[in-house]
Design a protein around this motif. Structure first.
Motif, PDB file in Angstrom:
ATOM      1  N   PRO A  66       0.808  -1.223   0.000  1.00 10.64           N
ATOM      2  CA  PRO A  66       0.000   0.000   0.000  1.00 10.64           C
ATOM      3  C   PRO A  66       0.844   1.277   0.000  1.00 10.64           C
ATOM      4  CG  PRO A  66      -0.661  -1.485   1.776  1.00 10.64           C
ATOM      5  CD  PRO A  66       0.624  -2.002   1.232  1.00 10.64           C
ATOM      6  N   LEU A  68       0.031   3.985   1.363  1.00  7.12           N
ATOM      7  CA  LEU A  68      -0.013   4.615   2.684  1.00  7.12           C
ATOM      8  C   LEU A  68       1.175   4.169   3.545  1.00  7.12           C
ATOM      9  CD1 LEU A  68      -1.468   6.360   4.768  1.00  7.12           C
ATOM     10  CD2 LEU A  68      -2.856   4.375   5.373  1.00  7.12           C
ATOM     11  N   VAL A  69       1.448   2.870   3.537  1.00  6.70           N
ATOM     12  CA  VAL A  69       2.559   2.369   4.347  1.00  6.70           C
ATOM     13  C   VAL A  69       3.890   2.881   3.794  1.00  6.70           C
ATOM     14  CG1 VAL A  69       3.612   0.313   5.345  1.00  6.70           C
ATOM     15  CG2 VAL A  69       1.185   0.327   4.841  1.00  6.70           C
ATOM     16  N   PHE A  73       6.648   5.026   5.724  1.00  8.69           N
ATOM     17  CA  PHE A  73       8.054   4.620   5.708  1.00  8.69           C
ATOM     18  C   PHE A  73       8.948   5.807   5.364  1.00  8.69           C
ATOM     19  CE2 PHE A  73      11.861   2.607   4.044  1.00  8.69           C
ATOM     20  CZ  PHE A  73      12.064   1.578   4.949  1.00  8.69           C
ATOM     21  N   TYR A  76       8.668   8.521   8.312  1.00  7.81           N
ATOM     22  CA  TYR A  76       9.181   8.223   9.648  1.00  7.81           C
ATOM     23  C   TYR A  76      10.585   7.620   9.634  1.00  7.81           C
ATOM     24  CZ  TYR A  76       4.472   8.994  11.468  1.00  7.81           C
ATOM     25  OH  TYR A  76       3.289   9.551  11.814  1.00  7.81           O
ATOM     26  N   VAL A  77      10.884   6.816   8.596  1.00 12.04           N
ATOM     27  CA  VAL A  77      12.157   6.084   8.628  1.00 12.04           C
ATOM     28  C   VAL A  77      13.310   6.905   8.076  1.00 12.04           C
ATOM     29  CG1 VAL A  77      13.365   3.995   7.885  1.00 12.04           C
ATOM     30  CG2 VAL A  77      10.948   3.891   8.485  1.00 12.04           C
ATOM     31  N   GLU A  80      15.431   9.116  10.351  1.00 10.77           N
ATOM     32  CA  GLU A  80      16.357   8.392  11.223  1.00 10.77           C
ATOM     33  C   GLU A  80      17.660   8.103  10.502  1.00 10.77           C
ATOM     34  OE1 GLU A  80      14.740   5.004  13.073  1.00 10.77           O
ATOM     35  OE2 GLU A  80      13.298   6.194  14.235  1.00 10.77           O
TER      36      GLU A  80
ATOM     37  N   SER C 157      -5.555  -0.515   3.564  1.00  8.99           N
ATOM     38  CA  SER C 157      -4.734   0.206   4.536  1.00  8.99           C
ATOM     39  C   SER C 157      -5.388   1.525   4.956  1.00  8.99           C
ATOM     40  CB  SER C 157      -3.346   0.460   3.965  1.00  8.99           C
ATOM     41  OG  SER C 157      -3.439   1.311   2.857  1.00  8.99           O
ATOM     42  N   SER C 160      -7.249   2.217   8.333  1.00  5.69           N
ATOM     43  CA  SER C 160      -6.537   2.580   9.566  1.00  5.69           C
ATOM     44  C   SER C 160      -6.825   4.034   9.929  1.00  5.69           C
ATOM     45  CB  SER C 160      -5.037   2.352   9.389  1.00  5.69           C
ATOM     46  OG  SER C 160      -4.530   3.216   8.396  1.00  5.69           O
ATOM     47  N   LEU C 161      -7.147   4.841   8.926  1.00  2.00           N
ATOM     48  CA  LEU C 161      -7.407   6.254   9.184  1.00  2.00           C
ATOM     49  C   LEU C 161      -8.770   6.461   9.852  1.00  2.00           C
ATOM     50  CD1 LEU C 161      -6.054   7.802   5.870  1.00  2.00           C
ATOM     51  CD2 LEU C 161      -4.874   7.520   8.048  1.00  2.00           C
ATOM     52  N   THR C 168      -1.842  -1.767   8.918  1.00  2.00           N
ATOM     53  CA  THR C 168      -1.219  -0.452   8.902  1.00  2.00           C
ATOM     54  C   THR C 168      -1.393   0.244  10.253  1.00  2.00           C
ATOM     55  OG1 THR C 168      -1.761  -0.318   6.570  1.00  2.00           O
ATOM     56  CG2 THR C 168      -1.108   1.728   7.639  1.00  2.00           C
ATOM     57  N   GLN C 172       1.500   1.532  13.109  1.00  2.00           N
ATOM     58  CA  GLN C 172       1.556   2.842  13.762  1.00  2.00           C
ATOM     59  C   GLN C 172       1.581   2.694  15.286  1.00  2.00           C
ATOM     60  OE1 GLN C 172       2.426   5.507  12.580  1.00  2.00           O
ATOM     61  NE2 GLN C 172       0.925   6.545  11.261  1.00  2.00           N
ATOM     62  N   ARG C 175       4.968   1.599  16.285  1.00  2.00           N
ATOM     63  CA  ARG C 175       5.901   2.715  16.147  1.00  2.00           C
ATOM     64  C   ARG C 175       5.783   3.679  17.325  1.00  2.00           C
ATOM     65  NH1 ARG C 175       5.609   7.894  15.065  1.00  2.00           N
ATOM     66  NH2 ARG C 175       3.384   7.766  14.626  1.00  2.00           N
ATOM     67  N   GLY C 179       8.930   3.467  19.426  1.00  2.00           N
ATOM     68  CA  GLY C 179       9.819   4.447  18.817  1.00  2.00           C
ATOM     69  C   GLY C 179      10.618   3.859  17.667  1.00  2.00           C
ATOM     70  N   THR C 181      10.964   2.582  13.988  1.00  2.00           N
ATOM     71  CA  THR C 181      10.207   2.915  12.771  1.00  2.00           C
ATOM     72  C   THR C 181      10.424   1.919  11.659  1.00  2.00           C
ATOM     73  OG1 THR C 181      12.018   4.326  12.058  1.00  2.00           O
ATOM     74  CG2 THR C 181      10.194   5.389  13.225  1.00  2.00           C
ATOM     75  N   ALA C 182      11.671   1.631  11.348  1.00  2.00           N
ATOM     76  CA  ALA C 182      11.960   0.797  10.181  1.00  2.00           C
ATOM     77  C   ALA C 182      11.342  -0.593  10.334  1.00  2.00           C
ATOM     78  CB  ALA C 182      13.462   0.686   9.961  1.00  2.00           C
ATOM     79  N   PHE C 185       7.333  -0.955   9.998  1.00  2.00           N
ATOM     80  CA  PHE C 185       6.856  -0.660   8.638  1.00  2.00           C
ATOM     81  C   PHE C 185       7.354  -1.684   7.636  1.00  2.00           C
ATOM     82  CE2 PHE C 185       6.248   3.779  10.288  1.00  2.00           C
ATOM     83  CZ  PHE C 185       4.880   3.692  10.269  1.00  2.00           C
ATOM     84  N   VAL C 188       5.227  -4.897   8.023  1.00  2.00           N
ATOM     85  CA  VAL C 188       3.896  -4.903   7.397  1.00  2.00           C
ATOM     86  C   VAL C 188       4.010  -4.848   5.876  1.00  2.00           C
ATOM     87  CG1 VAL C 188       2.717  -3.930   9.394  1.00  2.00           C
ATOM     88  CG2 VAL C 188       3.459  -2.418   7.562  1.00  2.00           C
TER      89      VAL C 188
END
Lengths: 218, 261, 219
Positions: A66, A68-69, A73, A76-77, A80, C157, C160-161, C168, C172, C175, C179, C181-182, C185, C188
């Motif tokens: 998707p 969205l994911v 990614f 947020y990723v 970092e 997905s 999820s909103l 998804t 979140q 995450r 904390g 992130t990688a 995500f 999934v």
């Protein structure tokens, strides 16, 4: 709940502001999707089998997951890893890469449809591979693809509301914002739908026009 | 009127401004074998397609067994036919197409049994028994379980004939049934038709470019040109002693192309 | 070190919700596609108009707008849906509209000669459709339906909103709680990809089964 025209008038400027960002994201995303799609298509034709395999997998993977994911990614990723993208930039990159996997198929089909004689003629004229692509193959292959590409750009436009999930203030987030602060969902959500429908309905004849304009000669 | 099974009266058909059939009149006796010949675009295929209700007409009347094909009686006056009327009229007529039009997703046997089971409510076992008889008749009993894609053109066309026969029509229409076949496969189809002609009393109308077959097979030959019948007569007369200059020119061309008449 | 087993459990819960949404969405999309696709080919102008309106509306507005509308606006007219119901409704009707065009195109791709053979054999319109046209058209539909099903999977997905705890959503959650992130995500993404590959493989097998015999290769 009654439909309130006064409220609609009040929120329209904000929605149109959001629409501007939506259209901007679509435009930038389309440019990236076209460029990256061509890149994917060329990489998939590489002589190096590892390159074709890896490109093939990357394209399949992006297309099978998707948007969205993927946006999450990127959003947020990447920071970092030290790569800080603005929400809009992340959104455009996400849209562009996701749709590049679709456009790459269009490019691939278009390139495959170029007659073999053209490659042979280019070779007979002693053109380099770059010259062959630049002056012979792509100028013939791209015009017939334009309608199919445009189709995907319209599809991309309809996916832009996803950018609201990574805090881009486009049409959908404007609408959700006013809806939440006024506790009225009817008008904002309906107007978003109407705006999308309007632009899609404009796009339909535009696509037909493109199809006629770029139909390959028979 | 008992000696007429098909009566075509002043039929006109147009595609836009192009007239395909113009004031066409002819009738057919029960059991008659009729060959329709003429240059391409002369309207001979259109008349078969119209009899099969694949085309409509602008004016004129077609009667099958004395009953109008495209009209029906209601409260004493003629009104345009509804689907039920067309359905009833079509039970009298079968058609074999130039390109066979077999159903590619069904095996040979199912191609033949489908319509009897659906349109006449024949039980599966009975439909299959009858289908096997027909396949045997056209020499393809051993191909009953084959798919159409596995057959040669001549075999496909023989299946198509069996499929049309399964509905037991009184009139059979053959539309250039050998035109799409390789030359060496033509004869196997023609011999099936010859056998049908001599063993049944079906009325048969065929559009063909096989002049020698038309000569041997038909009781009567109609020569079409530009949507009209220019000349008609028994084959011996029409083929050997045509009176109209267009017939003469057409036959001359056919002979020049190397065909025997 | 956080409670990874617990987080993995969350992800698997989410994967189940996503699977359920996809299956139910497809179960709604398929009949919708056939109804509207065949409706567009109907002889009755009212049926045609209704089908076109449905198809153009759901293809013209975005799936996200439809989902938000189903979840936030329908309650205002007295239809309150759970997030799952709203999700299935929006996804099914949206993908059904795209599927309708697939059905229409597939039926229209069957040559005129097949229609004519049906008339010559005196089949009714419904019998022709049921026994001759649809079985052939279905073979043409399968590959595109496969793409549609994957598009539906991806579109799930969005639920999820509206706070449905699908894959998804759970990513979140993980995450925000860890904390990290990688990892969530990527996990999934891999699960979605596995689902998509599963759909693809299933459809390929179906396609092989359906085309057997049509090319004359059956022995």
């Amino acid at each position: 709940m009654e439909w309130d025209w006064e409220f609609v008038r009040e929120i329209m400027p904000m929605l149109l502001d959001g629409l501007r960002i939506t259209l901007l994201a679509t435009l930038l995303g389309s440019i990236l999707a076209a460029a990256a799609g061509l890149g994917f298509a060329l990489l998939r034709r590489s002589k190096n089998r590892a390159v074709t395999r890896i490109t093939g997998f990357v394209v399949e993977f992006i297309r099978g997951t998707p948007l969205l994911v993927q946006l999450y990614f990127l959003f947020y990723v990447l920071p970092e890893l030290g790569l800080l993208l603005s929400p809009l930039t992340a959104g455009v990159v996400g849209l562009g890469l996701h749709y590049a996997t679709y456009t790459s198929e269009v490019f691939r089909a278009g390139i495959d449809n170029t007659p073999r004689g053209q490659w042979e003629a280019a070779k007979a004229c002693n053109l380099t591979p770059y010259q062959t692509w630049r002056h012979v193959i792509l100028p013939q292959a791209i015009p017939p693809m334009i309608p199919a590409l445009a189709n995907y750009f319209v599809a991309m436009f309809k996916e832009t509301p996803l950018l609201s999930a990574i805090t881009v203030i486009e049409l959908m987030s404007e609408a959700r914002g006013v809806a939440n602060s006024n506790y009225r969902y009817l008008e904002p959500m309906t107007m978003v739908g109407v705006l999308f429908l309007c632009i899609s309905l404009i796009a339909v004849p535009a696509l037909h026009l493109l199809e006629r304009r770029f139909r390959p000669p028979r | 009127m008992t000696d007429t099974i098909i009566d075509i009266d002043r039929v006109t058909k147009r595609y836009g401004s192009h007239t395909v059939l113009q004031d066409l009149c002819f009738s057919v006796r029960p059991g008659e074998k009729l060959a329709l010949i003429g240059p391409s675009g002369s309207g001979k295929t259109t008349i078969l397609r119209t009899l099969m209700t694949l085309e409509t007409i602008e004016s004129g009347t077609i009667r099958i067994d004395g009953e109008p094909l495209f009209q029906m009686e209601r409260n004493g006056s003629l009104v345009p036919a509804d689907e039920a009327h067309l359905h009833r009229m079509r039970t009298k007529i079968g058609m074999v197409f130039q390109l066979f039009n077999l159903f590619p997703h069904k095996c040979v046997l199912d191609n033949v049994t489908l319509a009897p089971m659906l349109t006449k409510g024949v039980r599966k076992a009975d439909a299959e028994r009858r289908a096997m008889e027909l396949l045997d008749l056209v020499g393809l009993a051993d191909k009953a379980r084959a798919m159409p894609a596995q057959l040669s053109g001549g075999q496909k066309q023989r299946v198509a004939i069996a499929r049309a026969l399964a509905l037991q029509p009184r009139i059979m229409l053959f539309d250039e049934v050998t035109s799409a076949l390789d030359p060496e496969l033509v004869e196997e189809v023609l011999s099936v038709m010859r056998m049908l002609g001599s063993t049944t009393d079906m009325t048969m109308l065929l559009v063909t470019h096989e002049m020698s077959f038309a000569h041997d097979f038909a009781d009567r030959v109609l020569f079409f040109d530009r949507g009209r019948i220019v000349e008609e007569g028994p084959p011996d007369v029409l083929f050997t002693n045509p009176t109209h200059e267009r017939t003469q020119a057409f036959l001359k061309k056919i002979i020049a192309a190397g065909q025997r008449i | 070190m956080a409670d990874w087993a617990g987080y993995l459990g969350l992800m698997l819960d989410g994967a189940l919700v996503t699977a359920k949404l996809t299956v139910l969405g497809c179960a709604l999309a398929l009949p919708a596609a056939f109804l509207a696709g065949l409706g567009r080919l109907s002889r009755h102008s009212t049926v045609r108009a209704l089908s076109v309106a449905y198809i153009e509306f759901f293809r013209g507005t975005s799936i996200f707008v439809q989902l938000f509308w189903a979840y936030f606006v329908l309650p205002l007219i007295g239809v309150t849906l759970t997030p799952l119901q709203a999700g299935v409704l929006a996804l099914g009707l949206n993908v059904g509209a795209y599927g309708a065009e697939v059905v229409r195109a597939a039926v229209q791709s069957i040559g005129r000669e097949q229609h004519e053979a049906c008339i010559a054999l005196n089949l009714t319109r419904w019998q022709s459709l049921r026994h001759v046209l649809l079985p052939q058209a279905a073979v043409v539909m399968v590959p595109t339906f496969c793409n549609n099903a994957i598009e539906l999977l991806k579109a799930t997905s969005v639920v999820s909103l509206i706070s449905l705890s699908d894959l998804t959503f759970q990513a979140q959650v993980v995450r925000s709680q860890t904390g990290s992130t990688a990892l969530p995500f990527l996990t999934v993404l891999v699960i979605y990809f596995a689902y998509a590959s599963l759909i693809s493989a299933g459809m390929k097998a179906l396609e092989r089964r359906m085309t057997r015999g049509l090319d004359g290769l059956r022995t």
